[in-house]
Design a protein around this motif. Structure first.
Motif, short mmCIF file in Angstrom:
data_model
loop_
_atom_site.label_atom_id
_atom_site.label_comp_id
_atom_site.label_asym_id
_atom_site.label_seq_id
_atom_site.Cartn_x
_atom_site.Cartn_y
_atom_site.Cartn_z
N VAL A 181 0.82 -1.21 0.00
CA VAL A 181 0.00 0.00 0.00
C VAL A 181 0.85 1.26 0.00
CG1 VAL A 181 -1.72 1.33 1.29
CG2 VAL A 181 -1.90 -1.16 1.17
N GLU A 182 1.81 1.36 0.91
CA GLU A 182 2.54 2.62 1.06
C GLU A 182 3.86 2.38 1.77
OE1 GLU A 182 0.52 5.53 3.51
OE2 GLU A 182 1.61 7.19 2.57
N THR A 183 4.81 3.29 1.54
CA THR A 183 6.09 3.28 2.26
C THR A 183 6.13 4.47 3.20
OG1 THR A 183 7.29 2.19 0.45
CG2 THR A 183 8.59 3.48 2.01
N SER A 184 6.60 4.24 4.43
CA SER A 184 6.81 5.33 5.39
C SER A 184 8.29 5.42 5.73
CB SER A 184 6.02 5.08 6.68
OG SER A 184 4.65 4.98 6.42
N ASP A 185 8.90 6.53 5.36
CA ASP A 185 10.30 6.76 5.71
C ASP A 185 10.39 8.06 6.50
OD1 ASP A 185 9.83 8.64 3.79
OD2 ASP A 185 11.30 7.88 2.36
N VAL A 186 11.60 8.57 6.69
CA VAL A 186 11.74 9.78 7.51
C VAL A 186 10.95 10.94 6.94
CG1 VAL A 186 13.86 10.58 6.38
CG2 VAL A 186 13.40 11.21 8.77
N TRP A 187 10.85 11.00 5.61
CA TRP A 187 10.09 12.09 4.98
C TRP A 187 8.59 11.95 5.27
CZ3 TRP A 187 13.64 15.38 3.99
CH2 TRP A 187 14.88 14.96 3.54
N TRP A 188 8.11 10.72 5.27
CA TRP A 188 6.69 10.47 5.59
C TRP A 188 6.39 10.94 7.01
CZ3 TRP A 188 3.56 8.31 9.11
CH2 TRP A 188 2.24 7.98 8.73
N PHE A 189 7.26 10.55 7.96
CA PHE A 189 7.01 10.90 9.36
C PHE A 189 7.12 12.42 9.58
CE2 PHE A 189 7.48 6.42 9.70
CZ PHE A 189 6.68 6.07 10.78
N GLU A 194 4.48 17.71 10.36
CA GLU A 194 4.36 19.10 9.90
C GLU A 194 2.95 19.42 9.40
OE1 GLU A 194 7.40 20.64 7.42
OE2 GLU A 194 9.00 20.13 8.83
N THR A 195 2.31 18.47 8.74
CA THR A 195 0.95 18.72 8.25
C THR A 195 0.00 18.99 9.41
OG1 THR A 195 1.34 17.28 6.35
CG2 THR A 195 -0.95 17.72 6.92
N TYR A 196 0.13 18.18 10.45
CA TYR A 196 -0.75 18.37 11.62
C TYR A 196 -0.47 19.73 12.28
CZ TYR A 196 -3.07 17.50 16.08
OH TYR A 196 -3.88 17.60 17.18
N CYS A 197 0.80 20.06 12.43
CA CYS A 197 1.16 21.34 13.07
C CYS A 197 0.63 22.52 12.26
CB CYS A 197 2.68 21.44 13.23
SG CYS A 197 3.33 20.35 14.52
N ARG A 198 0.76 22.45 10.94
CA ARG A 198 0.26 23.53 10.09
C ARG A 198 -1.24 23.69 10.24
NH1 ARG A 198 3.95 21.96 6.23
NH2 ARG A 198 2.47 20.54 5.27
N GLU A 199 -1.95 22.56 10.22
CA GLU A 199 -3.43 22.61 10.28
C GLU A 199 -3.94 23.09 11.63
OE1 GLU A 199 -4.55 18.65 9.19
OE2 GLU A 199 -4.29 19.03 7.03
N HIS A 200 -3.12 22.99 12.68
CA HIS A 200 -3.55 23.36 14.02
C HIS A 200 -2.80 24.57 14.57
CE1 HIS A 200 -5.14 19.28 13.56
NE2 HIS A 200 -6.02 19.62 14.47
N GLY A 201 -2.05 25.25 13.71
CA GLY A 201 -1.37 26.47 14.14
C GLY A 201 -0.31 26.23 15.20
N ILE A 202 0.31 25.06 15.17
CA ILE A 202 1.35 24.72 16.15
C ILE A 202 2.72 24.99 15.52
CG2 ILE A 202 2.37 22.85 17.51
CD1 ILE A 202 -0.42 21.49 17.38
N PRO A 203 3.56 25.81 16.16
CA PRO A 203 4.89 26.07 15.59
C PRO A 203 5.72 24.79 15.52
CG PRO A 203 4.41 27.56 17.45
CD PRO A 203 3.34 26.51 17.43
#
Ligand code: FE2
Length: 210
Positions: A181-189, A194-203
């Motif tokens: 289905v998918e690969t998770s590497d350091v870029w994925w994590f 970062e996506t979550y932080c951006r969506e929730h205004g977290i620095p």
């Protein structure tokens, strides 16, 4: 409870590994403390200035320590599926290393995946096991796996599990029919954090980036 098949697999693996992992002969009594060991030589409650041959280059090139406190402001719990979250602790893009705490909040499964690097984990709370093995990890238990191993993570604990992980190399995720289905590497994590932080205004916390 491990299945008969998983026990058979585990037994075969242990037999194959027996040559270098067999237990030493039992001691009849506790062995004496090793002689000649002098560490630790000091218990002084102070910072000691030690001789340093390479002080100049160390001061110029050594990377400062990293610290991520236990507070969510330093790293939030980021949802991972419907019953789990990941608290990211470190990203090392030079070595494709990522460290985090995986929290499965109640009984649940993290589906079958293959590791292409080394796995180091410690159980912090609750309990966890893999369907492929016959042990159960409880708080303080240590798990180490080499590249190439595939497992299916399960917690049977009503309160779930918290697992500290230091992982090197990508994970490959498969569905319940064995389709990749998918690969998770350091870029994925990193993107997950970062996506979550951006969506929730977290620095973004620069301490996470080694
Ligand atoms: Fe894993």
């Amino acid at each position: 409870m491990a299945t008969t098949a998983s026990k058979a697999t585990s037994a075969a693996r242990k037999a194959a590994a027996g040559a270098h992992k067999s237990a030493p002969p039992a001691q009849k009594s506790a062995p004496p403390a090793p002689k000649g060991i002098k560490a630790p030589p000091s218990t002084a409650y102070k910072i000691v200035d030690i001789p340093e041959t390479y002080r100049d280059v160390i001061q110029r090139y050594a990377v400062p320590e990293t610290f991520v406190s236990a507070e969510e402001k330093d790293s939030p719990w980021v949802p991972f599926g419907t019953n789990a979250a990941i608290r990211h602790l470190a990203f090392d893009v030079r070595h494709n290393i990522f460290s985090n705490i995986l929290w499965i909040k109640s009984k649940g499964v993290v589906g079958t995946h293959k590791h292409r690097g080394t796995v180091v984990m410690i159980c912090l709370e609750g309990s966890v096991r893999y369907l492929e093995y016959d042990w159960v990890a409880t708080p303080g238990a240590f798990i180490y796996e080499t590249p190439g191993l595939t497992h299916t993570l399960v917690t049977d604990d009503p309160k779930g599990v918290k697992l500290f992980g230091w992982l090197q190399g990508p994970l490959e995720w498969y569905d319940d029919k064995g389709n990749f289905v998918e690969t998770s590497d350091v870029w994925w994590f990193m993107n997950h954090y970062e996506t979550y932080c951006r969506e929730h205004g977290i620095p973004l916390n620069k301490q996470l980036y080694l």
